[in-house]
Design a protein around this motif. Structure first.
Motif, short mmCIF file in Angstrom:
data_model
loop_
_atom_site.label_atom_id
_atom_site.label_comp_id
_atom_site.label_asym_id
_atom_site.label_seq_id
_atom_site.Cartn_x
_atom_site.Cartn_y
_atom_site.Cartn_z
N VAL A 397 -12.94 -10.70 -7.44
CA VAL A 397 -11.45 -10.66 -8.10
C VAL A 397 -10.05 -11.65 -7.47
O VAL A 397 -10.66 -12.43 -5.72
CB VAL A 397 -11.14 -9.79 -6.48
N LEU A 398 -9.84 -12.63 -7.83
CA LEU A 398 -8.94 -12.62 -7.21
C LEU A 398 -7.44 -11.89 -7.61
O LEU A 398 -6.71 -11.19 -8.88
CB LEU A 398 -8.27 -13.95 -8.03
N VAL A 399 -6.14 -12.20 -6.36
CA VAL A 399 -4.91 -10.92 -6.39
C VAL A 399 -4.10 -11.88 -6.61
O VAL A 399 -3.91 -12.82 -5.61
CB VAL A 399 -5.49 -9.97 -5.46
N ALA A 400 -3.11 -11.95 -7.12
CA ALA A 400 -1.61 -13.20 -7.05
C ALA A 400 -0.16 -12.02 -6.76
O ALA A 400 -0.20 -11.03 -7.77
CB ALA A 400 -1.33 -13.60 -7.85
N LEU A 401 0.49 -12.20 -6.10
CA LEU A 401 2.09 -11.03 -5.77
C LEU A 401 2.57 -12.08 -5.62
O LEU A 401 3.49 -12.42 -4.38
CB LEU A 401 1.49 -9.93 -4.40
N THR A 402 3.96 -11.00 -6.05
CA THR A 402 5.47 -11.62 -5.51
C THR A 402 6.45 -10.93 -4.87
O THR A 402 5.87 -9.56 -5.35
CB THR A 402 5.59 -12.72 -6.43
N ASN A 403 6.89 -11.16 -4.17
CA ASN A 403 8.20 -9.97 -3.92
C ASN A 403 9.37 -10.22 -4.05
O ASN A 403 9.82 -9.14 -3.42
CB ASN A 403 8.26 -10.68 -1.95
N GLN A 404 9.15 -10.56 -4.91
CA GLN A 404 10.34 -11.09 -5.75
C GLN A 404 11.07 -10.01 -7.03
O GLN A 404 12.17 -9.72 -7.21
CB GLN A 404 10.77 -12.48 -6.36
N GLY A 405 10.07 -9.27 -7.69
CA GLY A 405 10.62 -7.70 -8.41
C GLY A 405 11.15 -8.68 -10.00
O GLY A 405 11.01 -9.74 -9.84
N TYR A 406 11.26 -7.14 -10.11
CA TYR A 406 12.26 -7.06 -11.39
C TYR A 406 13.00 -8.25 -11.94
O TYR A 406 13.86 -9.29 -11.71
CB TYR A 406 11.51 -6.03 -12.11
N THR A 407 14.29 -7.70 -10.91
CA THR A 407 15.73 -7.56 -11.18
C THR A 407 15.94 -8.97 -10.52
O THR A 407 17.17 -10.07 -10.71
CB THR A 407 16.18 -6.87 -10.09
N LYS A 408 15.57 -10.31 -10.46
CA LYS A 408 15.65 -11.94 -9.85
C LYS A 408 15.22 -12.05 -11.28
O LYS A 408 15.86 -13.44 -11.05
CB LYS A 408 15.36 -11.80 -8.71
N GLN A 409 14.31 -11.55 -11.91
CA GLN A 409 13.92 -12.51 -12.73
C GLN A 409 13.04 -13.79 -13.06
O GLN A 409 14.28 -15.24 -13.73
CB GLN A 409 15.76 -12.34 -14.04
N GLN A 410 12.73 -13.52 -12.22
CA GLN A 410 12.30 -15.21 -11.47
C GLN A 410 10.95 -15.28 -12.53
O GLN A 410 9.98 -14.85 -12.22
CB GLN A 410 11.69 -15.67 -10.34
N GLN A 411 10.42 -16.99 -11.90
CA GLN A 411 9.26 -16.81 -13.30
C GLN A 411 8.43 -17.93 -11.58
O GLN A 411 8.73 -18.90 -11.66
CB GLN A 411 9.58 -18.18 -14.38
N ILE A 412 6.65 -17.49 -11.71
CA ILE A 412 6.97 -18.23 -10.25
C ILE A 412 5.48 -18.74 -10.91
O ILE A 412 5.18 -18.29 -11.72
CB ILE A 412 6.41 -17.05 -9.39
N ARG A 413 4.95 -20.61 -10.39
CA ARG A 413 4.02 -21.01 -11.03
C ARG A 413 3.93 -21.21 -9.62
O ARG A 413 4.24 -22.16 -9.08
CB ARG A 413 4.47 -22.03 -12.23
N HIS A 414 2.07 -21.15 -9.05
CA HIS A 414 1.50 -21.75 -8.55
C HIS A 414 0.13 -21.87 -8.80
O HIS A 414 -0.15 -21.63 -9.73
CB HIS A 414 1.16 -20.97 -7.11
N LYS A 415 -0.78 -23.28 -8.69
CA LYS A 415 -1.96 -23.79 -8.36
C LYS A 415 -2.50 -23.63 -7.09
O LYS A 415 -2.13 -23.56 -6.34
CB LYS A 415 -2.13 -24.87 -8.55
N VAL A 416 -3.08 -21.94 -7.20
CA VAL A 416 -4.23 -21.44 -6.18
C VAL A 416 -5.51 -21.86 -6.24
O VAL A 416 -6.36 -21.98 -6.75
CB VAL A 416 -4.60 -19.76 -6.69
N PRO A 417 -5.91 -23.18 -4.93
CA PRO A 417 -6.98 -23.28 -5.01
C PRO A 417 -8.15 -22.02 -4.11
O PRO A 417 -7.76 -21.72 -3.61
CB PRO A 417 -6.28 -24.37 -3.88
N ASN A 418 -9.19 -22.90 -4.51
CA ASN A 418 -10.45 -22.41 -3.97
C ASN A 418 -10.80 -20.72 -4.24
O ASN A 418 -10.93 -20.01 -4.05
CB ASN A 418 -10.78 -22.81 -2.54
N SER A 419 -11.08 -20.44 -5.77
CA SER A 419 -10.82 -19.80 -6.28
C SER A 419 -12.02 -19.01 -6.45
O SER A 419 -13.16 -19.47 -5.84
CB SER A 419 -10.06 -19.70 -7.35
N PRO A 420 -12.45 -17.96 -6.19
CA PRO A 420 -13.96 -17.01 -5.95
C PRO A 420 -14.57 -17.64 -7.62
O PRO A 420 -15.53 -17.27 -7.42
CB PRO A 420 -12.94 -15.83 -5.92
N PHE A 421 -14.59 -18.40 -7.87
CA PHE A 421 -14.80 -18.52 -9.50
C PHE A 421 -15.39 -19.47 -9.45
O PHE A 421 -14.67 -20.82 -8.78
CB PHE A 421 -13.52 -17.65 -10.44
N GLU A 422 -16.08 -19.88 -10.74
CA GLU A 422 -16.90 -21.59 -10.91
C GLU A 422 -15.83 -21.57 -11.67
O GLU A 422 -14.88 -20.92 -12.92
CB GLU A 422 -17.98 -21.05 -11.51
#
Length: 462
Positions: A397-422
């Motif tokens: 499982v890989l989980v990705a979370l943000t604390n910005q909520g809906y009201t801020k209308q933000q688009q968040i992008r990240h390259k998450v390294p070392n995932s648990p998947f091949e």
């Protein structure tokens, strides 16, 4: 022939794979219109037994019920069950001894465990201001002197003074100590409970908890409010089996809740818990709210994306998820004088609708916990910033979370390294059914729109 007392209960360690649903009996099923939520709304044990499939279908495996013992006349809010008068009688406002036994039997038929809430700290108030109505402990000698807690950091006050003016039992008195221990054995055997949740832990000395441990080898989870991990560890060292993850509760409230503090706070509590508890971190109870707190939906300003983020974290973080009844129906309300956080579930606004969006979402989260055996796999931090947190559970499982909520209308992008998947593995978000490919270097490109959360698993598990 010498009679041998045989107690039946599951191995406490097996609770790592449980998912717990907290019920307030008076508010779950079978009650009346409830204009003043400080008083009984007449929910009952018999009606709860008729709604067990609702809990089972949601994916929970254990029910935590509110205290069952008979209550005093005072103060208000007796419906919660923390003001006992007779430990050996079931609260007649909620049913009979047989109703309670039937509830446990019906739960066990469905492979649901039942843990009951227990208060060893105090009794309730009698009309005459004495202890005349307390059947189990009728003498003044069984109580600490009358004083009130003015400093919650003073351990002596916590242990020897009164919570909300309720007579405080003296567990150092030989009779009180032995009677509480004897009653505990009787209570577990009489109703066939699978374990206990225990309140007011910090208001009772360690000597009592050590004595309780000697006669209660079943699962016990204690509430030690506002405690650090070091303090929690003190109560689980040959005393209680485990406790609630209080530092995580505080961190979630402050980061995802209304304060919007840095998500790095989650990283800090994750590291501290692993350092102090090691593998036993898997036993800690993960909660967002309960009968003593504001509803999480209220504390995050009714922002449904923040609400979703909190629920996702609760069900994917290392430990035992514990859901407060009605969260799946988006009950909200503050823990105020009016008890708005304990809205009856049977009201037309909520009800037992198994097709509502959050019921379905939580059902999916519980199904994934079961499918990947989340109780057996560790948690690994992947990427943390002030507004983003990502972690994995084993290689599943890989989980990705943000604390910005809906009201801020933000688009968040990240390259998450070392995932648990091949590399090049096809993975899908169980919340949206959207699928992406893992990069060749095993990183994952994460996109969170308007505060959403992501829970990625292998496409083959969908």
């Amino acid at each position: 022939m010498l009679a041998i007392l045989v107690l039946s209960y599951p191995d406490p360690k097996s609770f790592r794979k449980q998912r717990i649903y907290q019920v307030i009996t008076d508010r779950f099923a079978g009650g009346d219109d409830c204009n003043d939520k400080r008083y009984y709304c007449n929910g009952n044990l018999k009606s709860m037994a008729g709604k067990l499939d609702y809990i089972k279908n949601l994916g929970y495996t254990t029910i935590w019920i509110s205290p069952t013992v008979k209550q005093t006349e005072l103060p208000k809010e007796q419906y919660k069950g923390y003001w006992p008068s007779d430990f050996y009688k079931t609260n007649p406002k909620q049913g009979s001894d047989q109703d309670l036994k039937n509830l446990v039997t019906e739960a066990h038929k469905r492979d649901l465990l039942v843990i009951s809430d227990i208060n060893y700290n105090n009794v309730g108030q009698c009309q005459d201001g004495k202890v005349s109505c307390i059947t189990t402990f009728p003498l003044d000698a069984y109580y600490h002197e009358n004083c009130n807690i003015s400093d919650s950091s003073n351990s002596t006050q916590l242990e020897k003074c009164r919570v909300n003016m309720n007579p405080d039992l003296n567990q150092d008195h030989p009779y009180v100590l032995q009677e509480l221990l004897d009653w505990t054995i009787w209570y577990q055997k009489e109703f066939n409970f699978d374990g206990f949740r225990i309140c007011f832990v910090q208001n009772i000395g360690h000597r009592f908890w050590a004595a309780l441990k000697q006669i209660s080898p079943w699962f016990t989870i204690g509430s030690v409010q506002n405690a650090s991990y070091a303090e929690l560890k003190n109560y689980t060292n040959q005393e209680l089996y485990t406790t609630f993850n209080e530092p995580l509760f505080k961190a979630v409230y402050e980061t995802i809740g209304w304060q919007n503090k840095s998500m790095r706070q989650l990283s800090e509590v994750f590291e501290q818990a692993a350092l102090i508890f090691g593998d036993n971190v898997k036993d800690l109870g993960i909660y967002l709210d309960n009968h003593n707190t504001d509803r999480f939906l209220s504390s995050c300003g009714k922002d449904l994306m923040k609400f979703q983020t909190g629920v996702v974290l609760q069900h994917t973080w290392i430990g035992i998820p514990i859901l407060f009844y009605g969260t799946e129906q988006k009950i909200y309300g503050s823990n105020s004088y009016s008890n708005d956080n304990t809205e009856p579930l049977w009201t037309s606004w909520y009800g037992y609708n198994e097709s509502r969006d959050y019921y379905i979402m939580i059902k999916k989260l519980n199904a994934i916990r079961d499918k990947v055996k989340m109780d057996k796999i560790n948690q690994q931090e992947l990427l943390v910033t002030d507004d983003f947190y990502s972690y994995s559970r084993g290689n599943q499982v890989l989980v990705a979370l943000t604390n910005q909520g809906y009201t801020k209308q933000q688009q968040i992008r990240h390259k998450v390294p070392n995932s648990p998947f091949e590399g090049n593995t096809r993975i899908c978000d169980i919340l949206t059914d959207e699928c992406i490919n893992v990069n060749e270097d095993e990183s994952v490109d994460i996109f969170l729109s308007n505060g959403q959360a992501r829970v990625y698993i292998r496409e083959s598990l969908m």
